[in-house]
Design a protein around this motif. Structure first.
Motif, PDB file in Angstrom:
ATOM      1  N   PHE A  81      -6.907  -1.930   6.342  1.00 51.70           N
ATOM      2  CA  PHE A  81      -6.052  -0.920   6.452  1.00 51.70           C
ATOM      3  C   PHE A  81      -6.211   0.113   7.271  1.00 51.70           C
ATOM      4  CE2 PHE A  81      -4.070   2.984   4.714  1.00 51.70           C
ATOM      5  CZ  PHE A  81      -2.794   2.286   4.721  1.00 51.70           C
ATOM      6  N   SER A  82      -4.841   0.482   7.938  1.00 56.27           N
ATOM      7  CA  SER A  82      -5.206   1.684   9.261  1.00 56.27           C
ATOM      8  C   SER A  82      -3.486   1.835   9.140  1.00 56.27           C
ATOM      9  CB  SER A  82      -5.588   0.947  10.807  1.00 56.27           C
ATOM     10  OG  SER A  82      -5.594   1.916  11.246  1.00 56.27           O
ATOM     11  N   GLN A  83      -3.610   3.233   9.077  1.00 59.44           N
ATOM     12  CA  GLN A  83      -2.227   3.765  10.062  1.00 59.44           C
ATOM     13  C   GLN A  83      -2.380   4.953  10.360  1.00 59.44           C
ATOM     14  OE1 GLN A  83       1.435   3.246   7.645  1.00 59.44           O
ATOM     15  NE2 GLN A  83       0.322   1.290   8.426  1.00 59.44           N
ATOM     16  N   SER A  84      -1.067   5.634  11.209  1.00 57.84           N
ATOM     17  CA  SER A  84      -1.450   6.749  12.000  1.00 57.84           C
ATOM     18  C   SER A  84      -0.665   7.350  11.318  1.00 57.84           C
ATOM     19  CB  SER A  84      -1.067   6.497  13.556  1.00 57.84           C
ATOM     20  OG  SER A  84       0.583   5.625  12.817  1.00 57.84           O
ATOM     21  N   TRP A  85      -1.249   8.804  11.723  1.00 56.65           N
ATOM     22  CA  TRP A  85      -0.559  10.057  10.868  1.00 56.65           C
ATOM     23  C   TRP A  85      -0.076  11.062  12.477  1.00 56.65           C
ATOM     24  CZ3 TRP A  85      -3.448  13.148   6.932  1.00 56.65           C
ATOM     25  CH2 TRP A  85      -2.400  14.181   6.496  1.00 56.65           C
ATOM     26  N   ARG A 102       4.565   7.434   2.521  1.00 60.30           N
ATOM     27  CA  ARG A 102       4.781   5.960   2.435  1.00 60.30           C
ATOM     28  C   ARG A 102       4.753   4.625   2.171  1.00 60.30           C
ATOM     29  NH1 ARG A 102       1.630   6.629   8.757  1.00 60.30           N
ATOM     30  NH2 ARG A 102       2.954   8.303   8.567  1.00 60.30           N
ATOM     31  N   THR A 103       5.052   4.104   1.584  1.00 60.28           N
ATOM     32  CA  THR A 103       4.716   2.081   1.654  1.00 60.28           C
ATOM     33  C   THR A 103       4.957   1.113   3.168  1.00 60.28           C
ATOM     34  OG1 THR A 103       5.954   3.120  -0.809  1.00 60.28           O
ATOM     35  CG2 THR A 103       5.097   0.254  -0.729  1.00 60.28           C
ATOM     36  N   VAL A 104       4.121   0.308   3.196  1.00 61.90           N
ATOM     37  CA  VAL A 104       3.753  -0.649   3.512  1.00 61.90           C
ATOM     38  C   VAL A 104       3.467  -1.784   2.799  1.00 61.90           C
ATOM     39  CG1 VAL A 104       3.114   0.644   5.950  1.00 61.90           C
ATOM     40  CG2 VAL A 104       1.124   0.177   4.560  1.00 61.90           C
ATOM     41  N   GLN A 105       4.218  -2.953   3.310  1.00 60.07           N
ATOM     42  CA  GLN A 105       3.285  -4.471   3.226  1.00 60.07           C
ATOM     43  C   GLN A 105       1.992  -4.773   3.653  1.00 60.07           C
ATOM     44  OE1 GLN A 105       4.791  -6.852   0.274  1.00 60.07           O
ATOM     45  NE2 GLN A 105       2.690  -6.948   0.483  1.00 60.07           N
ATOM     46  N   LEU A 106       1.006  -5.337   2.977  1.00 63.19           N
ATOM     47  CA  LEU A 106      -0.205  -5.654   3.461  1.00 63.19           C
ATOM     48  C   LEU A 106       0.046  -7.261   3.328  1.00 63.19           C
ATOM     49  CD1 LEU A 106      -2.716  -3.377   1.397  1.00 63.19           C
ATOM     50  CD2 LEU A 106      -1.646  -3.162   3.462  1.00 63.19           C
ATOM     51  N   PRO A 107      -1.055  -7.509   4.628  1.00 66.19           N
ATOM     52  CA  PRO A 107      -1.474  -8.869   4.916  1.00 66.19           C
ATOM     53  C   PRO A 107      -1.818  -9.837   3.571  1.00 66.19           C
ATOM     54  CG  PRO A 107      -1.878  -8.094   6.875  1.00 66.19           C
ATOM     55  CD  PRO A 107      -1.871  -6.823   5.988  1.00 66.19           C
ATOM     56  N   GLN A 108      -0.965 -11.262   3.207  1.00 60.89           N
ATOM     57  CA  GLN A 108      -1.586 -11.392   1.765  1.00 60.89           C
ATOM     58  C   GLN A 108      -2.785 -11.751   2.337  1.00 60.89           C
ATOM     59  OE1 GLN A 108      -0.956 -16.443   1.981  1.00 60.89           O
ATOM     60  NE2 GLN A 108      -0.209 -15.714   0.176  1.00 60.89           N
ATOM     61  N   ILE A 109      -4.377 -11.666   0.934  1.00 62.81           N
ATOM     62  CA  ILE A 109      -5.391 -11.466   1.262  1.00 62.81           C
ATOM     63  C   ILE A 109      -6.040 -12.607   0.558  1.00 62.81           C
ATOM     64  CG2 ILE A 109      -7.096  -9.725   0.937  1.00 62.81           C
ATOM     65  CD1 ILE A 109      -5.001  -7.882   0.602  1.00 62.81           C
ATOM     66  N   ALA A 153       0.771  -1.501   0.034  1.00 61.84           N
ATOM     67  CA  ALA A 153      -0.007   0.139  -0.247  1.00 61.84           C
ATOM     68  C   ALA A 153       1.058   1.200  -0.601  1.00 61.84           C
ATOM     69  CB  ALA A 153      -0.842  -0.035   0.865  1.00 61.84           C
ATOM     70  N   HIS A 154       0.789   1.908  -0.821  1.00 60.00           N
ATOM     71  CA  HIS A 154       1.329   3.897  -1.152  1.00 60.00           C
ATOM     72  C   HIS A 154       0.130   5.002  -0.368  1.00 60.00           C
ATOM     73  CE1 HIS A 154       3.581   6.649  -3.879  1.00 60.00           C
ATOM     74  NE2 HIS A 154       4.402   6.762  -2.029  1.00 60.00           N
ATOM     75  N   LEU A 155       0.347   5.544   0.418  1.00 65.25           N
ATOM     76  CA  LEU A 155      -0.217   6.327   1.134  1.00 65.25           C
ATOM     77  C   LEU A 155       0.375   7.222   0.799  1.00 65.25           C
ATOM     78  CD1 LEU A 155      -2.452   6.940   2.578  1.00 65.25           C
ATOM     79  CD2 LEU A 155      -1.529   6.819   5.148  1.00 65.25           C
ATOM     80  N   ARG A 156      -0.168   8.313   0.533  1.00 63.60           N
ATOM     81  CA  ARG A 156       0.221   9.738  -0.225  1.00 63.60           C
ATOM     82  C   ARG A 156      -0.819  10.629   0.172  1.00 63.60           C
ATOM     83  NH1 ARG A 156       4.463  12.302  -2.624  1.00 63.60           N
ATOM     84  NH2 ARG A 156       4.080  14.690  -3.962  1.00 63.60           N
TER      85      ARG A 156
END
Length: 377
Positions: free
Chosen positions: A294-298, A279-286, A265-268
């Motif tokens: 999906f949840s990212q702290s800011w 930022r870019t994060v790896q997500l679990p296998q779906i 996931a690429h969050l911009r």
């Protein structure tokens, strides 16, 4: 459609989830990885190694908890002829609808006493919280690949310090949908290991071990991802710009295809003052048909900003990458600070008007002329 290796991010801890609905127990696997390659398609699907879990079971019915295995026994796919023991740690199978596949489950008892097990198939799913892989518990009505599994001996006793192979068959239904079907072949110790008291309810602890099962059903293969419900929550600190503000970006990511997806996931976020998040994060296998949260702290979210929040999820391990994106308008306003400033400004204005009126009244009193006396006749 080829798939490359999947390595979960280090930020995902070895955490086991509790609190499933009353009629089910979550059985989850350790976050170990393996690269699974499919011959004709040269398609590698990510796989986790077989996991051993402690599962809390309500005495009678209900749900429970899970912990890591102590290593007293294990299950894994039986080795192929000529292969060493332990060569297979997960089932990777492929077949056409209406066919039956034959395999075996090796059950190893490392203790000094015999153990009796239930052997059964279980459906896999992504947990609602952080999307990690889990298996349905024994007794749960299986509707997926778990219902295809048949053990030659549903109940088996394995002597101490012994390994036994239980023949299993996987009957693919004639109407099975094409694509990847994920679950597990599980063994559960029939004995209650311990009993805990939780209020008025007694909770029995049973041990469950599961080996992942991947079955690819021949037919059209379609990768797909969908991003929905993208939003940011949080509020500016008070007063704005004096202390830090924190927010959270959330969304729902769904595997809308029939193949396993391991997306990043690429969050911009951008605004009038430049780039706010990148930022870019790896997500679990779906799993196919499953969704994850999906949840990212800011951290240090600006109190005031106008711009755009953009989230793109991509599985680029395929020969033709699968991607999906969503964007929402971003408007961050320190409403509380503005309200207080507005109220303060209004109070100052009212005070100023009141003060000016009093000052004007006082000036009029001071300059009032004396009444003139009438002249004498």
């Amino acid at each position: 459609m080829g798939r490359g290796p999947f390595a979960p991010p280090e930020s995902h801890s070895h955490e086991y989830h509790t609190g499933p609905p009353a009629e089910e127990i979550a059985v989850e696997s350790n976050r170990e990885n393996a690269v699974v390659r499919r011959g004709a398609r040269a398609r590698a699907v990510a796989a986790f190694l077989a996991a051993t879990l402690l599962v809390g079971v309500w005495v009678g019915s209900g749900s429970g908890t899970a912990e890591a295995d102590s290593g007293s026994w294990s299950v894994q796919p039986a080795p192929k002829p000529g292969s060493p023991a332990g060569a297979r740690q997960y089932f990777i199978l492929e077949g056409r609808p209406g066919t039956t596949l034959q395999d075996g489950l090796a059950v190893s008892n490392y203790t000094d006493h015999p153990i009796t097990y239930y052997v059964y198939g279980a459906d896999g799913y992504n947990t609602p919280g952080d999307g990690q892989f889990a298996l349905r518990d024994h007794g749960y009505p299986m509707s997926g690949v778990g219902s295809w599994v048949r053990a030659a001996f549903p109940t088996i006793t394995v002597p101490a310090q012994t390994s036994t192979v239980v023949p299993i068959s996987i009957a693919i239904p004639a109407n099975a949908s094409p694509g990847d079907h994920v679950g597990g072949v599980s063994g559960m110790d029939t004995a209650v290991e311990s009993v805990q008291q939780q209020g008025d309810i007694r909770v029995g602890i049973k041990r469950v071990v599961a080996a992942r099962l991947y079955v690819h059903v021949d037919g059209p293969a379609l990768g797909g991802l969908t991003v929905t419900d993208l939003k940011v929550s949080g509020s500016a600190s008070f007063p704005a710009y004096v202390s830090d503000s924190d927010g959270t970006v959330t969304a729902t990511v769904t595997n809308s295809g029939n193949l396993l997806e391991s997306p990043k996931a690429h969050l911009r976020a951008t605004g009038i003052f430049g780039t706010l998040i990148d930022r870019t994060v790896q997500l679990p296998q779906i799993l196919p048909g499953q969704s994850i949260h999906f949840s990212q702290s800011w951290k240090n979210m600006p109190p005031f900003e106008i711009g755009t929040l953009h989230l793109a999820v991509t599985d680029d391990s395929a020969s033709a990458p699968v991607t999906s994106a969503a964007a929402v308008s971003l408007m961050l306003v320190p409403w509380l600070t503005l309200l207080v400033l507005a109220l303060a400004g209004l109070a100052i204005l009212v005070g100023l008007v009141f003060w000016r009126r009093r000052r004007k009244g006082s000036a009029q009193v001071r300059v009032r002329p004396e009444p003139t006396k009438a002249a004498a006749p």
